[in-house]
Design an enzyme around this catalytic site. Sequence first.
Site, PDB file in Angstrom:
ATOM      1  N   LYS A   1       0.837  -1.210   0.000  1.00 44.30           N
ATOM      2  CA  LYS A   1       0.000   0.000   0.000  1.00 44.30           C
ATOM      3  C   LYS A   1       0.864   1.249   0.000  1.00 44.30           C
ATOM      4  CE  LYS A   1      -1.701   1.636   4.082  1.00 44.30           C
ATOM      5  NZ  LYS A   1      -1.439   3.077   4.218  1.00 44.30           N
ATOM      6  N   ASN A   2       1.841   1.277   0.925  1.00 45.57           N
ATOM      7  CA  ASN A   2       2.623   2.503   1.104  1.00 45.57           C
ATOM      8  C   ASN A   2       3.572   2.773  -0.052  1.00 45.57           C
ATOM      9  OD1 ASN A   2       1.282   2.961   3.434  1.00 45.57           O
ATOM     10  ND2 ASN A   2       2.972   2.435   4.819  1.00 45.57           N
TER      11      ASN A   2
ATOM     12  N   ARG B   1      -4.031   9.981   4.165  1.00 46.40           N
ATOM     13  CA  ARG B   1      -2.801  10.677   4.541  1.00 46.40           C
ATOM     14  C   ARG B   1      -1.793  10.708   3.372  1.00 46.40           C
ATOM     15  NH1 ARG B   1       0.524  13.825   7.923  1.00 46.40           N
ATOM     16  NH2 ARG B   1       2.620  13.135   7.511  1.00 46.40           N
TER      17      ARG B   1
ATOM     18  N   ASP C   1      -4.712   8.112   9.497  1.00 44.20           N
ATOM     19  CA  ASP C   1      -4.865   7.393  10.746  1.00 44.20           C
ATOM     20  C   ASP C   1      -4.704   8.292  11.964  1.00 44.20           C
ATOM     21  OD1 ASP C   1      -5.227   4.950   9.569  1.00 44.20           O
ATOM     22  OD2 ASP C   1      -3.074   4.599   9.399  1.00 44.20           O
TER      23      ASP C   1
ATOM     24  N   ASP D   1       4.877   0.211  12.148  1.00 44.33           N
ATOM     25  CA  ASP D   1       3.619  -0.398  11.701  1.00 44.33           C
ATOM     26  C   ASP D   1       3.447  -1.824  12.225  1.00 44.33           C
ATOM     27  OD1 ASP D   1       2.918   1.882  10.405  1.00 44.33           O
ATOM     28  OD2 ASP D   1       3.291   1.165   8.388  1.00 44.33           O
TER      29      ASP D   1
HETATM   30  C1  UD1 Z   1       4.682   6.470   6.460  1.00 47.61           C
HETATM   31  C2  UD1 Z   1       3.696   5.331   6.338  1.00 47.61           C
HETATM   32  C3  UD1 Z   1       3.294   4.825   7.710  1.00 47.61           C
HETATM   33  C4  UD1 Z   1       4.528   4.459   8.522  1.00 47.61           C
HETATM   34  C5  UD1 Z   1       5.498   5.632   8.552  1.00 47.61           C
HETATM   35  C6  UD1 Z   1       6.813   5.299   9.257  1.00 47.61           C
HETATM   36  C7  UD1 Z   1       2.508   5.889   4.291  1.00 47.61           C
HETATM   37  C8  UD1 Z   1       1.225   6.286   3.674  1.00 47.61           C
HETATM   38  N1  UD1 Z   1       2.514   5.813   5.635  1.00 47.61           N
HETATM   39  O1  UD1 Z   1       3.991   7.549   7.110  1.00 47.61           O
HETATM   40  O2  UD1 Z   1       2.477   3.659   7.533  1.00 47.61           O
HETATM   41  O3  UD1 Z   1       4.136   4.163   9.840  1.00 47.61           O
HETATM   42  O4  UD1 Z   1       5.820   6.041   7.210  1.00 47.61           O
HETATM   43  O5  UD1 Z   1       7.387   4.175   8.713  1.00 47.61           O
HETATM   44  O6  UD1 Z   1       3.480   5.607   3.629  1.00 47.61           O
HETATM   45  N2  UD1 Z   1       7.112  14.114  11.016  1.00 47.61           N
HETATM   46  C9  UD1 Z   1       7.268  15.417  11.373  1.00 47.61           C
HETATM   47  N3  UD1 Z   1       7.437  16.360  10.391  1.00 47.61           N
HETATM   48  C10 UD1 Z   1       7.448  16.031   9.069  1.00 47.61           C
HETATM   49  C11 UD1 Z   1       7.290  14.677   8.713  1.00 47.61           C
HETATM   50  C12 UD1 Z   1       7.124  13.728   9.712  1.00 47.61           C
HETATM   51  O7  UD1 Z   1       7.258  15.768  12.552  1.00 47.61           O
HETATM   52  O8  UD1 Z   1       7.611  16.933   8.222  1.00 47.61           O
HETATM   53  C13 UD1 Z   1       6.956  13.100  12.087  1.00 47.61           C
HETATM   54  C14 UD1 Z   1       5.563  12.468  12.061  1.00 47.61           C
HETATM   55  O9  UD1 Z   1       4.658  13.227  12.817  1.00 47.61           O
HETATM   56  C15 UD1 Z   1       5.860  11.119  12.681  1.00 47.61           C
HETATM   57  C16 UD1 Z   1       7.275  10.800  12.220  1.00 47.61           C
HETATM   58  O10 UD1 Z   1       7.840  12.034  11.838  1.00 47.61           O
HETATM   59  O11 UD1 Z   1       5.852  11.208  14.077  1.00 47.61           O
HETATM   60  C17 UD1 Z   1       7.342   9.803  11.080  1.00 47.61           C
HETATM   61  O12 UD1 Z   1       6.690  10.319   9.953  1.00 47.61           O
HETATM   62  P1  UD1 Z   1       6.980   9.796   8.471  1.00 47.61           P
HETATM   63  O13 UD1 Z   1       8.177   8.930   8.440  1.00 47.61           O
HETATM   64  O14 UD1 Z   1       6.953  10.989   7.575  1.00 47.61           O
HETATM   65  O15 UD1 Z   1       5.737   8.866   8.191  1.00 47.61           O
HETATM   66  P2  UD1 Z   1       4.606   9.024   7.092  1.00 47.61           P
HETATM   67  O16 UD1 Z   1       5.210   9.287   5.754  1.00 47.61           O
HETATM   68  O17 UD1 Z   1       3.536   9.932   7.599  1.00 47.61           O
END
Ligand code: UD1
Length: 434
Positions: A26-27, A108, A132, A321
């Site tokens: 999915k991701n 998201r 989520d 995850d």
């Molecule tokens: C993606 C996955 C999710 C997985 C996560 C970490 C998708 C759709 N989702 O989410 O299933 O759990 O990677 O492996 O691919 N953060 C900030 N600022 C930013 C970006 C992120 O503070 O600009 C924080 C987020 O709030 C979170 C952490 O960094 O606490 C990780 O985020 P990130 O790695 O970006 O995850 P996603 O891309 O949202």
Amino acid sequence: MGSFRVVSEGPLTRPLAGTVYVGGAKNSALKLMAASLLAPGRSLIRNVPDILDVAVMGQLLRQLGCEVEITYPVEAEPTAGSTSGLVTIDVPEQLDHKAPYELVRRLRASIAVLGPLVARCGRASVALPGGDAIGSRGLDMHIRGLLELGAVVRIEHGQVVAEVPHGLVGANLWLDFPSVGATENLVMAAVLATGTTVIDNVAREPEIIDLCTMLVEMGASIDGISTSTLVIEGVERLHPVEHSTVTDRIVAGTWVFAAAIAGGDLNIEGGITHHLDIVLDKLVSSGAEIDPTETGFSVHTHQRLASFDVATLPYPGFPTDLQPFAMALAAVSAGTAMITENVFEARFMFAQELARLGADLRTDGHHAVVRGVPMLSGAPVVAHDIRAGAALVLGGLAAQGTTLVAKSQHIDRGYPWFAEALAAVGADVSRLPD
Ligand code: UD1
């Protein structure tokens, strides 16, 4: 809406047996769909999972001016647990640059259109995403990176509005934390920027490698793929491609935990052990047997496993995850486990639901201490996100009596045919309408 009903006599009382199939991630698929925006013409993405999020991303791309067709083979066996589809995306020369809230809030991952739109249209207006309920999920790294590439970015009326007055220009960037989403957006913006972009401390998840591989197939120049530093030489134009999505390591990992919690022998077709090294290592040390097969791997568990500690970290660390599954397993393992969540702070909402099934646990900030009990006890619980929902179903396999997992639509967002696939390998799991 709807619920999953799980009936069990406790762990190891009804061992799972058979083969499950792991489809495209999915991701990854969602980001590959967004990446297709970077090249006018027809791109084809194969091995796409049969989940609602793919349909929502398809709708979003249509809203931006693309023609999108999503097909799943009619002969596919739903009980196989995975149905691989084909997405055809016809991308026009002129894209619309606005991604509306009605669609973005449902997904998201729709923030992944931000980078491509900025690169293709010189501007973008993308509603702040929903997704989520697992934490604040900021966008500061996405925004700071785009600013450094020459965009002017502001948040207004619930939208991220980016404009590029003088074109995107390569720059030296670094991320505070290897964010998956920020890495993806910045790479997709930089591939069409003028000059060289260096991004340090990038995420290295297999899904990022899949995205970079597709971008290179489209004509992008990216060095350092699978390392922490990417060097991107901007090109003027990319061309459409045909690309097959990497298999879903989180779904494969979910099946490993299913066998570990319920007991049994599962063949996990399409699972890639190398993407789950740290997870499999911990399970083997605690008593499970894992063997590679020609097309995946198999897992065998016939006794109660020993508890193990988990600290989630960006890849190749223990995936956040899979943390709820590790917690569900710890709840019925022999001994005490310390679970530390370093990526998404609110993921422990799941712990309260697991406690409703009789798990002996305490949380403090981002740590949880879980003392294993011999068996859980069935109860009504609620799925707050995809992984928590699936982990509650697996918890139900170790719970004496009936477990009802409400809001099962969350589970369907990540797992095609989860109830059916579990039933096909011998679990007493069924769907209940509301
Ligand atoms: C993606 C996955 C999710 C997985 C996560 C970490 C998708 C759709 N989702 O989410 O299933 O759990 O990677 O492996 O691919 N953060 C900030 N600022 C930013 C970006 C992120 O503070 O600009 C924080 C987020 O709030 C979170 C952490 O960094 O606490 C990780 O985020 P990130 O790695 O970006 O995850 P996603 O891309 O949202």
